[in-house]
Design a protein around this motif. Structure first.
Motif, mmCIF file in Angstrom:
data_model
loop_
_atom_site.group_PDB
_atom_site.id
_atom_site.type_symbol
_atom_site.label_atom_id
_atom_site.label_comp_id
_atom_site.label_asym_id
_atom_site.label_seq_id
_atom_site.Cartn_x
_atom_site.Cartn_y
_atom_site.Cartn_z
ATOM 1 N N MET A 1 22.230 13.815 -15.778
ATOM 2 C CA MET A 1 21.789 14.267 -16.456
ATOM 3 C C MET A 1 21.290 13.072 -17.822
ATOM 4 O O MET A 1 20.479 13.557 -18.721
ATOM 5 C CB MET A 1 22.773 15.425 -17.515
ATOM 6 N N ASP A 2 21.831 12.459 -17.933
ATOM 7 C CA ASP A 2 21.778 10.975 -18.439
ATOM 8 C C ASP A 2 20.315 10.161 -19.017
ATOM 9 O O ASP A 2 19.768 10.369 -19.780
ATOM 10 C CB ASP A 2 22.691 9.754 -18.634
ATOM 11 N N ASP A 3 19.503 10.416 -17.177
ATOM 12 C CA ASP A 3 18.299 9.820 -16.990
ATOM 13 C C ASP A 3 17.223 11.123 -17.553
ATOM 14 O O ASP A 3 15.844 10.288 -18.287
ATOM 15 C CB ASP A 3 18.302 10.274 -15.716
ATOM 16 N N MET A 4 17.591 12.450 -18.351
ATOM 17 C CA MET A 4 16.160 12.866 -18.415
ATOM 18 C C MET A 4 16.548 13.268 -19.774
ATOM 19 O O MET A 4 15.152 13.607 -20.335
ATOM 20 C CB MET A 4 17.002 14.748 -17.710
ATOM 21 N N PHE A 5 17.625 12.378 -20.392
ATOM 22 C CA PHE A 5 17.678 12.882 -21.784
ATOM 23 C C PHE A 5 17.775 11.393 -22.602
ATOM 24 O O PHE A 5 18.271 10.888 -23.716
ATOM 25 C CB PHE A 5 18.603 13.092 -22.382
ATOM 26 N N ALA A 6 16.843 10.333 -21.743
ATOM 27 C CA ALA A 6 17.245 8.453 -21.825
ATOM 28 C C ALA A 6 17.083 8.500 -23.409
ATOM 29 O O ALA A 6 17.128 7.855 -23.999
ATOM 30 C CB ALA A 6 16.381 7.941 -20.798
ATOM 31 N N SER A 7 16.005 9.179 -24.115
ATOM 32 C CA SER A 7 15.456 8.920 -25.226
ATOM 33 C C SER A 7 16.192 9.040 -26.632
ATOM 34 O O SER A 7 15.729 8.899 -27.727
ATOM 35 C CB SER A 7 13.817 9.399 -25.582
ATOM 36 N N CYS A 8 17.070 9.953 -26.146
ATOM 37 C CA CYS A 8 17.379 10.452 -26.822
ATOM 38 C C CYS A 8 18.876 10.434 -27.055
ATOM 39 O O CYS A 8 19.801 9.907 -25.974
ATOM 40 C CB CYS A 8 18.002 12.262 -26.849
ATOM 41 N N ASP A 9 19.925 11.018 -28.742
ATOM 42 C CA ASP A 9 21.053 10.395 -28.488
ATOM 43 C C ASP A 9 21.741 11.848 -28.447
ATOM 44 O O ASP A 9 21.745 12.897 -28.597
ATOM 45 C CB ASP A 9 21.799 10.468 -30.211
ATOM 46 N N LEU A 10 22.576 11.761 -27.198
ATOM 47 C CA LEU A 10 23.262 12.584 -26.520
ATOM 48 C C LEU A 10 24.912 13.265 -27.479
ATOM 49 O O LEU A 10 25.077 13.807 -26.958
ATOM 50 C CB LEU A 10 23.113 12.876 -25.325
ATOM 51 N N THR A 11 24.893 11.982 -27.890
ATOM 52 C CA THR A 11 26.677 12.640 -29.112
ATOM 53 C C THR A 11 26.958 13.118 -29.428
ATOM 54 O O THR A 11 27.956 13.891 -28.969
ATOM 55 C CB THR A 11 26.970 11.362 -30.146
ATOM 56 N N PRO A 12 26.026 14.143 -30.217
ATOM 57 C CA PRO A 12 26.429 15.247 -30.595
ATOM 58 C C PRO A 12 26.505 16.776 -29.465
ATOM 59 O O PRO A 12 27.101 17.771 -28.969
ATOM 60 C CB PRO A 12 24.854 16.033 -30.936
ATOM 61 N N TYR A 13 25.810 16.690 -28.430
ATOM 62 C CA TYR A 13 25.463 16.855 -26.934
ATOM 63 C C TYR A 13 26.827 16.663 -25.875
ATOM 64 O O TYR A 13 26.645 17.242 -25.027
ATOM 65 C CB TYR A 13 24.366 17.408 -26.312
ATOM 66 N N GLU A 14 27.558 15.904 -26.095
ATOM 67 C CA GLU A 14 28.035 15.871 -25.285
ATOM 68 C C GLU A 14 28.743 16.065 -24.241
ATOM 69 O O GLU A 14 29.689 16.422 -23.137
ATOM 70 C CB GLU A 14 29.026 14.309 -25.273
ATOM 71 N N ASP A 15 29.695 17.454 -24.708
ATOM 72 C CA ASP A 15 30.582 18.516 -24.290
ATOM 73 C C ASP A 15 29.688 19.237 -23.562
ATOM 74 O O ASP A 15 30.179 20.377 -22.733
ATOM 75 C CB ASP A 15 31.152 19.402 -25.305
ATOM 76 N N ALA A 16 28.245 20.240 -24.503
ATOM 77 C CA ALA A 16 27.691 20.285 -23.381
ATOM 78 C C ALA A 16 26.969 19.988 -22.240
ATOM 79 O O ALA A 16 26.433 21.107 -21.471
ATOM 80 C CB ALA A 16 26.332 21.274 -24.762
ATOM 81 N N LEU A 17 26.585 18.612 -22.032
ATOM 82 C CA LEU A 17 25.766 18.754 -21.090
ATOM 83 C C LEU A 17 26.244 18.976 -20.176
ATOM 84 O O LEU A 17 25.814 19.227 -18.301
ATOM 85 C CB LEU A 17 26.305 16.394 -20.563
ATOM 86 N N PRO A 18 28.399 18.810 -19.394
ATOM 87 C CA PRO A 18 28.718 18.805 -18.024
ATOM 88 C C PRO A 18 28.990 20.437 -17.774
ATOM 89 O O PRO A 18 28.164 20.950 -16.685
ATOM 90 C CB PRO A 18 30.132 18.917 -18.197
ATOM 91 N N CYS A 19 28.030 21.019 -19.166
ATOM 92 C CA CYS A 19 27.566 22.974 -18.618
ATOM 93 C C CYS A 19 26.343 23.327 -18.291
ATOM 94 O O CYS A 19 26.125 24.092 -17.230
ATOM 95 C CB CYS A 19 28.310 23.184 -19.781
ATOM 96 N N LEU A 20 25.533 22.683 -18.724
ATOM 97 C CA LEU A 20 24.044 22.378 -18.301
ATOM 98 C C LEU A 20 23.301 21.469 -16.873
ATOM 99 O O LEU A 20 23.456 22.395 -15.771
ATOM 100 C CB LEU A 20 23.340 21.682 -19.267
ATOM 101 N N ALA A 21 24.593 21.063 -16.287
ATOM 102 C CA ALA A 21 24.562 20.200 -15.453
ATOM 103 C C ALA A 21 25.274 21.205 -14.422
ATOM 104 O O ALA A 21 24.526 21.621 -13.480
ATOM 105 C CB ALA A 21 25.491 19.001 -15.195
ATOM 106 N N ARG A 22 26.356 21.911 -14.236
ATOM 107 C CA ARG A 22 26.523 23.204 -13.231
ATOM 108 C C ARG A 22 25.584 23.675 -13.415
ATOM 109 O O ARG A 22 25.804 24.851 -12.259
ATOM 110 C CB ARG A 22 28.042 24.286 -13.874
ATOM 111 N N ASP A 23 25.151 24.280 -14.948
ATOM 112 C CA ASP A 23 24.186 25.554 -14.658
ATOM 113 C C ASP A 23 23.031 24.765 -13.247
ATOM 114 O O ASP A 23 22.429 25.907 -12.759
ATOM 115 C CB ASP A 23 23.247 26.004 -15.913
ATOM 116 N N ILE A 24 22.255 24.105 -13.682
ATOM 117 C CA ILE A 24 21.323 22.943 -12.473
ATOM 118 C C ILE A 24 21.972 23.575 -11.646
ATOM 119 O O ILE A 24 21.185 23.288 -10.713
ATOM 120 C CB ILE A 24 21.087 21.992 -13.328
#
Length: 60
Positions: A1-24
């Motif tokens: 997931m980090d590779d998909m959003f490499a150009s973005c600041d993911l700090t505000p979404y750190e809690d959401a990324l595992p949920c998104l990864a589970r859905d993907i």
């Protein structure tokens, strides 16, 4: 997931990324299982928001 959003600041979404990864992962599991019925499809989340896919032949 980090590779998909490499150009973005993911700090505000750190809690959401595992949920998104589970859905993907669930989507990949369903799609690949349907497309390749003679294969065993393995989809796993590794190291937080990373999704890994591998396959092997179904046993006889």
């Amino acid at each position: 997931m980090d590779d998909m959003f490499a150009s973005c600041d993911l700090t505000p979404y750190e809690d959401a990324l595992p949920c998104l990864a589970r859905d993907i992962a669930a989507c990949w599991q369903a799609a690949l299982t349907q497309r390749y019925p003679t294969r065993v499809i393995h989809v796993n989340m590794v190291d937080g928001p990373a999704v890994t896919v591998w396959t092997n032949a179904k046993p006889d």
